[in-house]
Design an enzyme around this catalytic site. Structure first.
Site, PDB file in Angstrom:
ATOM      1  CB  SER A  71      27.929 -54.329  38.497  1.00 13.60           C
ATOM      2  OG  SER A  71      28.217 -55.369  37.579  1.00 13.60           O
ATOM      3  CG  ASP A  72      28.406 -59.637  42.674  1.00 12.30           C
ATOM      4  OD1 ASP A  72      29.052 -60.364  41.892  1.00 12.30           O
ATOM      5  OD2 ASP A  72      28.224 -59.943  43.869  1.00 12.30           O
ATOM      6  CD1 TRP A  73      26.137 -63.715  37.429  1.00 13.04           C
ATOM      7  CD2 TRP A  73      28.337 -63.733  37.043  1.00 13.04           C
ATOM      8  NE1 TRP A  73      26.380 -64.623  36.438  1.00 13.04           N
ATOM      9  CE2 TRP A  73      27.730 -64.662  36.173  1.00 13.04           C
ATOM     10  CE3 TRP A  73      29.724 -63.571  36.975  1.00 13.04           C
ATOM     11  CZ2 TRP A  73      28.447 -65.419  35.258  1.00 13.04           C
ATOM     12  CZ3 TRP A  73      30.451 -64.331  36.073  1.00 13.04           C
ATOM     13  CH2 TRP A  73      29.808 -65.246  35.222  1.00 13.04           C
ATOM     14  CD  GLU A  74      22.546 -62.059  34.056  1.00 18.21           C
ATOM     15  OE1 GLU A  74      21.389 -62.285  34.463  1.00 18.21           O
ATOM     16  OE2 GLU A  74      23.205 -62.882  33.388  1.00 18.21           O
TER      17      GLU A  74
END
Length: 729
Positions: free
Chosen positions: A289-292
Site C-alpha cells: 500500500s501507499d502511506w496509510e
C-alpha cells in the site's frame, strides 16, 4: 533475477517456512511500519536512532516484516552511509533472534539517487532524465542508485514511478518520465535493468518498486491524491503499458495508487489489483500500500464503515503488505479478521508467500547478507561524471534568438531571480529531506548556477537576489546593475515540493517573478530566461520577449555546472522536452491529440511541443523509407532515415519516429512516438538509422477492450517527412 521466475528451491523453502508460521507471524510479514515506530524521539536522540525496546516489540512480538523511511517523520533527513549500515545491522540482529529468523525488508524512497544518504549521487529527476532521451543514462542512474543504497545497507527502493505525466498541474509530474507512453516505457525499463541487473540479490543491486499502480497521475483537478476519471480503454492504452513493461523487466514489487479512479480507491480495486495485475499482466511479486491508505479507505474515502472493514476490503482486493505506518492497527485487525473467518487463511498464505519469495530472491536469508563497502561504491568520480553527463543532456535549449548563445567567457553577466543561487531548486522533492527544501543541508561542494558561472567566467558575473527562494529582490538594484552588464540571466521557476504540499491552483508564475521579469525585459539588455521546477509554469510573455530560453526542470546536483557549460558553449545542448509545454494555464493538450482536438477552431498551439529542443549546430533528416509498402497483420516493418549534421559543431541529435493509423474503429491520435535514437554526429557527418516497427507498435485497444491491429493505411513520420504503408487483412 526476475521476480517472475521463482527457482524451485525458493518455492520449497517458502512452502516449508509457511508451514511453520503461526497466524500472527504471517500477518506480521504483511505489516510495514515507519521508522518512527522503532525510533527514539527526536529530542532524545544522542546518535543512536533506534529504541531497542521498540524494535524488539515490533520484530519479536508483532513479527513486523518490513520497515521504511528515515528517522523523525516528517522531518526525515539524510544520514551518513555508516549510520544507515549500523541501523540495518541492529534491525537484522533482532530479526535473527526471532523464532523463524525471517529478515526484515527495509524500504526507502531513493527517487533520483540515494535520497536519504548524505552526499549521495543525486541525478536529474525523472522528468529531466526523460529529456535526455538517452536510455543508457537511465540505466546508469538505476545502477548507481542501487549501488549507493546497498552501500547504505538498504535493498528496496520505492522507485521508479511509472505513472504517465499528462496533468501538468499535478505536483508529482516531475517524478514521471513525461507524457509519452513509449518514452516512459523505455526509460523506466532501462532504469529497472540498471538497478536490478540480472540478479537483484547481487551485492551492488537492489529491488525496485513500480508505482503508483494505476491511474494516480491524472487527477481531474490537478491536486495530489484526488480523483481521476479514466475509462478502461484509456487506462489500457496510456496507463497500463509502463507497468506491464516494468513487470516484464522483473520488478518484484508494486505500490498501489493512493487515490481513486472512477470512484474506486486504488486499495479497494480488485479489478485492477487482481484481475488485471495478476491474471492479465502475470505479476508474481507482492503489492504494498501507499502511506496509510488502507486506513484511509475508512477515514478519508468513506468507502468502509470502519477500519476493520477497510482492512478486509484492501486485503481481499489484492493488497499484500500495508504501509500502516505509525502503529500496529493493521496487524491487530487482520489477525482478528482471520480468526473470525472473514478473511480466509488462504489469502494470508498467498500474500505472505509472495513476500517471503521476494525476500529469498533478494538474498535476505543468505549468510552473506551484509552491505557492500562504502569506499569504491559510493559517490565515486565515475558516478559524478555520469551524473554531470545526465545533467548536460537534460537541459533544454528552447530558444536562441540571434544565436545569442553560447556566451563568451569574458561576457559581463547579471544574474537575478529566485532560482539562481540555490541547489534545492535544481533537485526538487525527495532530496536529503522529504520536501527537498532544506538548503542548509545541501553539500557545500556542489555549485549553484551563480557559483558555476563565477567559477568558469573570465569576466564579470554579478548576482542580485536573496538567500532564500522567497526573499524579496531589489528590482531597482537589478535595473541599475543592468547598465553595467552585457546580458541578463533571469532565473525563475518553483521552490522544491512533492505530494500534496506541492498543490497549486494555477500554472502561472508568482506575481513577484512576473514583476521582476517585466523590469528585466524593460532594460533593453539581451535576456536569457532559465527556469527550474517540476511543472511547466506559464512563461509565454517572458519567453516571447527573451532572446534565449533554457528549460532546466530538475537537473540534479550537477545542474549548476551543466547550465554554465551550456551557456559558455563547453557543452552543446541536445535535450528535448518530454512533455507539451502549454502556452496558457488552461490550454492543455498533449502532443498525441485526437483529430477532433485540432479541427475547425480547435488548434494545437503550445509554447513548445513535445520533442522540441535546439542545439548550437543544425541537423537534417531525409530519405525516409520503409522496406515494404504492404505487410500482413503479424509482420514487422523496417524504417530507415538519414540524419546529417549540417552545422559547424559536433553535437547529438535524437531522431523521433512517429506513427499514425489513418482510420480505425476507435479514433486514433494524430501521431504517437514509436521509436527514437540519440546519436552523436561530427559536422557534415551523415548516419543512416534503421528502426523496426512491430505489430504491437501498430496496435490499439479496440471496441472490445482487447489490443488489436486493424487493416488499413499507416503513416510513418520523421522530421518533416512521412511515408505510407498498408496493413493487409
Amino acid at each position: 533475477m526476475s521476480a517472475q521466475t521463482e527457482k524451485p528451491n525458493i518455492v520449497s523453502q517458502v512452502d516449508h517456512l509457511l508451514a511453520q508460521m503461526t497466524l500472527e507471524e504471517k500477518v506480521g510479514q504483511m505489516t510495514q511500519v515507519d521508522f518512527t515506530v522503532i525510533g527514539v524521539q527526536e529530542e532524545l536522540n544522542k546518535g543512536e536512532f533506534i529504541d531497542p525496546t521498540k524494535l524488539e516489540d515490533a520484530v519479536l512480538r508483532r513479527h513486523v516484516g518490513s520497515i521504511m523511511n528515515a528517522p523523525f517523520t516528517p522531518k526525515n533527513k539524510a544520514l551518513p552511509p555508516a549510520t544507515w549500515c549500523r541501523m540495518q545491522e541492529s534491525i537484522q540482529a533482532v530479526s535473527a533472534r526471532s523464532r523463524l529468523k525471517i529478515p526484515v525488508l527495509y524500504g526507502i524512497d531513493a527517487i533520483h539517487g540515494a535520497t536519504y544518504t548524505q552526499n549521495a549521487t543525486l541525478f536529474p529527476q525523472a522528468i529531466s532524465m526523460a529529456a535526455t532521451f538517452n536510455p543508457d543514462l537511465s540505466f546508469k542512474a538505476g545502477e548507481i542508485t542501487a549501488r549507493e543504497i546497498r552501500a547504505s545497507g538498504i535493498r528496496w527502493n520505492f522507485s521508479p514511478m511509472l505513472d504517465i505525466g499528462r496533468q501538468p498541474l499535478w505536483p508529482r509530474l516531475w517524478e514521471t518520465y513525461g507524457e509519452d507512453v513509449h518514452l516512459a516505457t523505455v526509460m523506466g525499463t532501462r532504469y529497472i535493468e540498471g538497478h536490478q541487473g540480472a540478479d537483484f540479490s547481487a551485492a551492488d543491486k537492489g529491488l525496485t518498486c513500480l508505482k503508483h499502480y494505476v491511474g494516480y497521475s491524472l487527477p481531474f483537478n490537478g491536486k495530489d491524491r484526488t480523483p481521476a476519471f479514466i475509462g478502461e480503454r484509456t487506462l489500457r492504452e496510456y496507463f497500463l503499458p509502463t507497468f506491464a513493461a516494468g513487470i516484464k523487466a522483473g520488478a518484484p514489487t508494486v505500490m498501489v495508487n493512493s487515490s481513486e479512479v472512477d470512484g474506486i480507491p486504488g486499495h479497494a480495486n480488485r479489478h485492477y489489483l487482481t484481475t488485471i495485475l495478476r491474471e492479465e499482466l502475470g505479476f508474481k511479486g507482492f503489492t504494498v500500500s501507499d502511506w496509510e491508505d488502507i486506513k484511509r479507505l475508512y477515514t478519508r474515502d468513506k468507502l468502509a464503515a470502519s477500519e476493520k472493514e477497510a482492512v478486509k476490503i484492501a486485503v481481499m482486493a489484492g493488497v499484500d503488505m500495508s504501509m500502516v505506518p505509525f502503529d500496529f492497527s493493521f496487524y491487530d485487525i487482520l489477525v482478528e479478521l482471520v480468526k473470525s473467518g472473514e478473511v480466509p487463511i488462504a489469502r494470508i498464505d498467498e500474500a505472505v508467500g509472495r513476500i517471503l519469495t521476494v525476500k529469498y530472491q533478494a538474498g535476505l536469508f543468505a549468510p552473506s547478507n551484509t552491505p557492500i563497502a562504502e569506499e569504491g561504491n559510493f559517490a565515486t568520480p565515475e558516478a559524478t561524471a555520469a551524473n554531470r553527463q545526465a545533467a548536460h543532456e537534460a537541459i533544454i535549449l528552447a530558444k536562441n534568438g540571434g544565436h545569442l548563445l553560447p556566451l563568451k567567457k569574458d561576457a559581463k553577466i547579471l544574474v537575478t531571480g529566485p532560482t539562481a543561487n540555490l541547489l534545492s531548486v535544481m533537485n526538487g522533492g525527495w532530496t536529503i529531506t522529504w520536501q527537498g527544501d532544506a538548503e542548509q543541508l545541501y553539500p557545500k561542494d556542489k555549485l549553484t548556477v551563480v557559483g558555476a558561472l563565477q567559477k568558469q567566467s573570465t569576466g564579470k558575473v554579478t548576482y542580485v537576489g536573496g538567500k532564500r527562494f522567497d526573499d524579496p529582490i531589489d528590482i531597482a538594484k537589478v535595473i541599475e546593475e543592468a547598465k553595467h552588464h552585457d546580458v541578463i540571466l533571469l532565473c525563475l521557476g518553483e521552490p522544491p515540493y512533492t505530494e500534496t504540499v506541492g498543490n497549486i491552483p494555477t500554472l502561472d508564475l508568482a506575481p513577484e517573478q512576473l514583476a521582476l521579469a517585466d523590469a528585466v525585459l524593460a532594460t533593453g539588455k539581451p535576456v536569457i530566461l532559465l527556469t527550474f521546477g517540476g511543472r511547466p509554469r506559464i512563461i509565454t510573455p517572458i519567453a516571447e520577449k527573451a532572446a534565449a530560453v533554457l528549460l532546466g526542470f530538475l537537473p540534479g546536483m550537477e545542474g549548476g555546472l551543466a547550465v554554465a557549460d551550456i551557456l559558455y558553449g563547453d557543452y552543446n545542448p541536445d535535450a528535448k522536452i518530454p512533455i507539451t509545454y502549454p502556452r496558457a494555464t488552461n490550454d492543455i493538450m498533449m502532443y498525441d491529440y485526437k483529430p477532433i482536438e485540432s479541427y475547425e477552431l480547435n488548434t494545437y498551439n503550445p509554447l513548445y511541443p513535445f520533442g522540441h529542443g535546439l542545439s548550437y549546430t543544425t541537423f537534417e533528416t531525409g530519405n525516409l523509407r520503409v522496406d515494404k509498402t504492404s505487410i500482413g497483420l503479424h509482420e514487422n516493418i523496417s524504417v530507415g532515415v538519414d540524419v546529417k549534421n549540417t552545422g559547424k559543431l559536433a553535437g547529438k541529435e535524437t531522431v523521433l519516429v512517429y506513427l499514425n493509423d489513418a482510420a480505425a474503429s476507435v479514433t486514433r491520435p494524430n501521431k504517437q512516438l514509436k521509436a527514437f535514437k540519440k546519436i552523436a554526429l561530427e559536422p557534415g557527418e551523415t548516419q543512416r538509422l534503421n528502426f523496426t516497427l512491430t505489430p504491437d507498435d501498430l496496435s490499439f485497444i479496440g471496441l472490445d477492450l482487447k489490443r488489436i491491429v486493424e487493416p488499413g493505411d499507416f503513416n510513418v513520420m520523421v522530421g518533416n517527412q512521412s511515408v505510407k504503408f498498408t496493413v493487409r487483412p
